[in-house]
Structure formats: C-alpha cells, structure tokens
Design an enzyme around this catalytic site. Structure first.
Site, PDB file in Angstrom:
ATOM      1  N   ASN A  84       0.854  -1.182   0.000  1.00  0.00           N
ATOM      2  CA  ASN A  84       0.000   0.000   0.000  1.00  0.00           C
ATOM      3  C   ASN A  84       0.887   1.227   0.000  1.00  0.00           C
ATOM      4  O   ASN A  84       2.007   1.200   0.517  1.00  0.00           O
ATOM      5  CB  ASN A  84      -0.901   0.029   1.241  1.00  0.00           C
ATOM      6  N   HIS A 113       0.851   5.169   1.311  1.00  0.00           N
ATOM      7  CA  HIS A 113       0.120   6.037   2.233  1.00  0.00           C
ATOM      8  C   HIS A 113       0.801   7.399   2.248  1.00  0.00           C
ATOM      9  O   HIS A 113       2.037   7.470   2.335  1.00  0.00           O
ATOM     10  CB  HIS A 113       0.133   5.422   3.641  1.00  0.00           C
ATOM     11  N   SER A 170       4.782   6.831   2.187  1.00  0.00           N
ATOM     12  CA  SER A 170       5.374   5.553   2.590  1.00  0.00           C
ATOM     13  C   SER A 170       4.727   4.410   1.808  1.00  0.00           C
ATOM     14  O   SER A 170       3.504   4.392   1.634  1.00  0.00           O
ATOM     15  CB  SER A 170       5.133   5.291   4.087  1.00  0.00           C
ATOM     16  N   ASP A 180      -2.586   0.886   8.053  1.00  0.00           N
ATOM     17  CA  ASP A 180      -1.371   1.688   7.818  1.00  0.00           C
ATOM     18  C   ASP A 180      -0.213   1.274   8.740  1.00  0.00           C
ATOM     19  O   ASP A 180       0.614   2.104   9.115  1.00  0.00           O
ATOM     20  CB  ASP A 180      -1.681   3.181   7.976  1.00  0.00           C
TER      21      ASP A 180
HETATM   22  C1  GRF Z   1      -2.644   9.121  -2.975  1.00  0.00           C
HETATM   23  O1  GRF Z   1      -2.537  10.284  -2.203  1.00  0.00           O
HETATM   24  C2  GRF Z   1      -2.162   7.977  -2.140  1.00  0.00           C
HETATM   25  O2  GRF Z   1      -1.128   8.340  -1.247  1.00  0.00           O
HETATM   26  C3  GRF Z   1      -3.389   7.606  -1.361  1.00  0.00           C
HETATM   27  O3  GRF Z   1      -4.496   7.883  -2.201  1.00  0.00           O
HETATM   28  C4  GRF Z   1      -4.073   8.733  -3.244  1.00  0.00           C
HETATM   29  C5  GRF Z   1      -4.171   7.936  -4.512  1.00  0.00           C
HETATM   30  O4  GRF Z   1      -4.243   8.786  -5.544  1.00  0.00           O
HETATM   31  N1  GRF Z   1      -3.355   6.208  -1.074  1.00  0.00           N
HETATM   32  P1  GRF Z   1      -4.388   8.149  -7.021  1.00  0.00           P
HETATM   33  O5  GRF Z   1      -5.801   7.594  -7.136  1.00  0.00           O
HETATM   34  O6  GRF Z   1      -3.324   7.088  -7.156  1.00  0.00           O
HETATM   35  O7  GRF Z   1      -4.148   9.328  -7.931  1.00  0.00           O
END
Ligand code: GRF
Length: 195
Positions: free
Chosen positions: A106, A108, A135, A144
């Site tokens: 994932n 984050h 991260s 997370d």
């Molecule tokens: C990003 O900010 C990521 O960190 C979080 O959700 C958002 C994803 O954006 N998990 P996208 O859909 O990949 O543009």
C-alpha cells in the site's frame, strides 16, 4: 509476477505502476480492481487493455466479510501473485489481508508511523511539521501498519496548503511506488528512502 492494483479514484499511482512494468521488470499488471464503477482508473485501464473488475461495496451494507469474499473470488481467475493498493479507500480486514500477507503493498501519504489514517497533510500542517512525505508498506491487519518498504520526504513550505503539499507528495509517490514494486517483485525487501 501478476499484479492486481486496487483503486477507488483517478489512479495516478496505478498509472505510474503500469508505466514501469515493462521490459525486464519482473511483474506485469494483470488486473485493476475498484469498489467504484465510475473510478477514473477503471476507464484508463480499459483503454490500456488491462482487465478490470468492479466490486461495489454498497450492496454489502457493511458486511465487510462478504464484500471481501467477493473481491477474493474475483481475483481467482487472474492468478494474482501480488496486490498493490493505490488509493483504495476501503479498509480491508484481517479476513482478506492475512492470506495475502507478504504479497500486498500500500502507499500512504505520510511518513509512517506518523499520521496513519486520513487527512494526513492537513494534520501535518496543523502540527507544524517541517517535512511530510509518503510511505510504501506491506499491508497487515492493522491500518497503515506493516513493514516499511520505502519512503520519500518532501519539505513543507511556508505557504503550503494541504492541496499544494498533496500535489508535491503525489509526485514523489509516482517515483517511489514503482521503484519499490520493481524491487519487491524481484524478491528484494530492502527499503528505499528518497531523496
Ligand atoms: C494518494 O494520495 C495515495 O497516497 C493515497 O491515495 C491517493 C491515490 O491517488 N493512497 P491516485 O488515485 O493514485 O491518484
């Protein structure tokens, strides 16, 4: 390695991962899955000829186990080896995560372990942080949590808003996540720290 990417929105991280999975990269995108039929990432993936699946969470009315069982069942025909969560906005419980532990990543938008959960940039700004970031971590049953596989740091500027910070961090996400996946898919869990 056959990778499934889960998303709920535009999928900019998914697009970065797909763009990197070429040539001698040990992985290929086998599926893009979303909980929303209207996710921009689904349309984009279709345009690329990548298989897509939509599992709308709403009919399951909070029955997380049933929702997750449906996702697990949809994955079977694609013989998935690795799952990358990329802006997937549904919490996955231990019931789904445990069988995939060690094979699910994932990204984050914070420097974990700080700022787990949502609204990370607004919270970091409110706390007066000098830097923020993103991260990539292995997904475990705790939200997370999980071993950190990569981080990218971004300085906070005096006129930053949550939006300007998010945009700068997103740029780093698009560098970090593909770099981590390339290494992880080759069996290397050495963490990557940028810059
Ligand atoms: C990003 O900010 C990521 O960190 C979080 O959700 C958002 C994803 O954006 N998990 P996208 O859909 O990949 O543009």
């Amino acid at each position: 390695k056959r990778v499934a990417i889960f998303l709920s929105g535009g999928g900019s991280n998914m697009r970065s991962l797909v763009a990197d999975m070429t040539g001698d990269h040990p992985a290929r995108p086998a599926l893009v899955l979303s909980n929303r039929a209207d996710a921009g990432g689904i349309d984009w993936a279709k345009g690329q000829g990548i298989a897509t699946e939509v599992v709308d969470h709403r009919p399951f009315k909070g029955d997380r186990a049933a929702f997750e069982a449906e996702i697990a069942a949809r994955l079977v025909p694609y013989a998935i080896d690795l799952i990358c969560l990329a802006g997937f906005m549904r919490v996955l419980t231990a019931g789904f995560v445990v069988p995939w532990q060690g094979r699910m990543l994932n990204i984050h938008p914070s420097l974990l372990p700080k700022y787990r959960g949502l609204h990370t940039h607004a919270r970091a700004l409110a706390a007066g942080e000098a830097e923020v970031g993103c991260s990539v971590h292995e997904v475990t049953a705790e939200l997370d949590e999980g071993p950190i596989l990569g981080q990218a740091r971004v300085p906070v500027l005096s006129d930053d808003t949550p939006e300007t910070l998010a945009a700068r961090v997103l740029t780093q996400e698009h560098i970090l996540y593909p770099a981590v996946l390339r290494r992880f898919a080759a069996g290397d869990r050495t963490p990557i720290f940028l810059p």
